[in-house]
Write an enzyme that holds these catalytic residues in place. Structure first.
Site, PDB file in Angstrom:
ATOM      1  CG  ASN A  10      41.564  38.163  40.846  1.00 15.37           C
ATOM      2  OD1 ASN A  10      42.540  38.683  41.400  1.00 15.37           O
ATOM      3  ND2 ASN A  10      41.475  36.861  40.634  1.00 15.37           N
ATOM      4  CE  LYS A  12      42.831  36.040  36.952  1.00 21.00           C
ATOM      5  NZ  LYS A  12      42.625  34.774  36.319  1.00 21.00           N
ATOM      6  CG  HIS A  95      41.435  32.829  42.171  1.00 24.39           C
ATOM      7  ND1 HIS A  95      42.072  32.117  41.186  1.00 24.39           N
ATOM      8  CD2 HIS A  95      40.621  33.709  41.541  1.00 24.39           C
ATOM      9  CE1 HIS A  95      41.666  32.567  40.000  1.00 24.39           C
ATOM     10  NE2 HIS A  95      40.785  33.541  40.189  1.00 24.39           N
ATOM     11  CD  GLU A  97      44.363  32.321  38.369  1.00 26.23           C
ATOM     12  OE1 GLU A  97      44.741  33.351  38.960  1.00 26.23           O
ATOM     13  OE2 GLU A  97      43.656  32.356  37.339  1.00 26.23           O
ATOM     14  CD  GLU A 167      36.416  33.232  39.904  1.00 21.75           C
ATOM     15  OE1 GLU A 167      36.293  34.249  39.231  1.00 21.75           O
ATOM     16  OE2 GLU A 167      37.479  32.906  40.466  1.00 21.75           O
ATOM     17  N   GLY A 173      40.045  32.725  32.312  1.00 27.39           N
ATOM     18  CA  GLY A 173      41.130  33.151  31.439  1.00 27.39           C
ATOM     19  C   GLY A 173      41.185  32.424  30.108  1.00 27.39           C
ATOM     20  CB  SER A 213      35.806  34.011  29.970  1.00 23.98           C
ATOM     21  OG  SER A 213      37.069  33.357  29.982  1.00 23.98           O
TER      22      SER A 213
HETATM   23  C1  PEP Z   1      39.323  35.276  37.883  1.00 26.56           C
HETATM   24  O1  PEP Z   1      40.530  35.290  37.907  1.00 26.56           O
HETATM   25  O2  PEP Z   1      38.703  35.289  38.944  1.00 26.56           O
HETATM   26  C2  PEP Z   1      38.650  35.263  36.578  1.00 26.56           C
HETATM   27  C3  PEP Z   1      37.369  35.045  36.555  1.00 26.56           C
HETATM   28  O3  PEP Z   1      39.437  35.482  35.470  1.00 26.56           O
HETATM   29  P1  PEP Z   1      38.925  35.791  33.971  1.00 26.56           P
HETATM   30  O4  PEP Z   1      37.820  36.806  34.084  1.00 26.56           O
HETATM   31  O5  PEP Z   1      40.119  36.313  33.265  1.00 26.56           O
HETATM   32  O6  PEP Z   1      38.420  34.513  33.406  1.00 26.56           O
END
Ligand code: PEP
Length: 253
Positions: A10, A12, A95, A97, A167, A173, A213
């Site tokens: 992803n 983003k 997501h 976000e 998630e 992040g 992460s």
């Molecule tokens: C994501 O944006 O779906 C995500 C898991 O981000 P990160 O791996 O940076 O934590």
């Protein structure tokens, strides 16, 4: 039938330039994938035609969002038929976000789920709790509600096109990865809901990813969990380390 391991990248709102996007595509195209794994790269709309054109053909391309309608007076939106016409076969939906920053509700997301699946897109549907729910022990109830709101939105016969990504928001992040136990436990909670509210067959076939992460140094242990069928990867999908995560499929059971 076993669930094929799936790793989604992803991007983003990254990278900032077409030059950087091309470099990343070159890195991916030159890498050796040794595992049996399905890979989907989700990127900003502007980069999707580039990815369709240049990304290795054994990997799929995904949007990060769609609108609920086909077309019309919806300034700034991009729609499923537009993705269809560019040959983009996937979209991420829900997501955190978008849920938290763009205020997308469960109801709005349910509309998007129906629209995407009816238009022939496959979806990676995201769910996950905030730190406060985790700290108060409410994480299972919170995620269960997100999944229960999504279930009726999946049209008859379309469950094969649905992938769920768990998630935890406190892990996205932040560098704080969920423990293997936490990831496994929630994968099982989600699978049990699918068994109870949809069918045991759908529960057995639906892939449930972990995201938050995931890095080259923690992916192998997570991949070995029975209810972790792959990953959704944000930050670590922006460099060559993504290939190590893709190849962690070798450690899946
Ligand atoms: C994501 O944006 O779906 C995500 C898991 O981000 P990160 O791996 O940076 O934590």
């Amino acid at each position: 039938m076993g669930r094929r391991f799936l790793v989604g990248g992803n991007w983003k709102a990254n990278p900032k330039t077409i030059e950087e996007a091309n470099k990343l595509i070159d890195t991916f195209n030159g890498a050796q994938v040794t595992a049996d794994v399905e890979v989907v790269v989700a990127a900003p709309f502007l980069f999707l035609p580039l990815l369709k054109d240049r990304l290795r053909k054994d990997w799929a391309v995904s949007a990060e969002n769609i609108y609920t309608k086909d077309n019309g007076a919806y300034t700034g939106e991009v729609t499923a038929p537009m993705l269809n016409s560019f040959g983009v076969g996937w979209t991420i939906l829900g997501h955190s976000e978008r849920r938290d920053i763009l205020k997308e509700s469960d109801e709005f997301l349910a509309e998007k789920v129906t629209q995407a699946l009816n238009k022939g897109l496959k979806i990676i549907f995201c769910c996950g709790e905030h730190l406060e729910e985790r700290q108060s022990g409410q994480q299972n109830a919170f995620v269960s509600r997100q999944i229960e709101q999504m279930i009726p939105a999946v049209p008859e016969g379309k469950w094969g096109d649905v992938v769920i990504a768990y998630e935890p928001i406190w892990a996205i992040g932040t560098g704080k990865v969920a423990s293997t136990n936490d990831a496994q436990e929630m994968g099982k909670v989600i699978r049990d809901i699918l068994a109870a509210k949809v069918s045991p067959e759908v529960a057995a076939q639906t892939r449930i990813l972990y995201g938050g992460s995931v890095k080259p140094n923690n992916c192998n242990e997570l991949a070995a969990q029975p209810d972790v069928d792959g990953f959704l990867v944000g930050g670590a999908s922006l460099d060559a380390g993504f290939i190590n995560i893709v190849n962690s499929a070798e450690h899946s059971k």
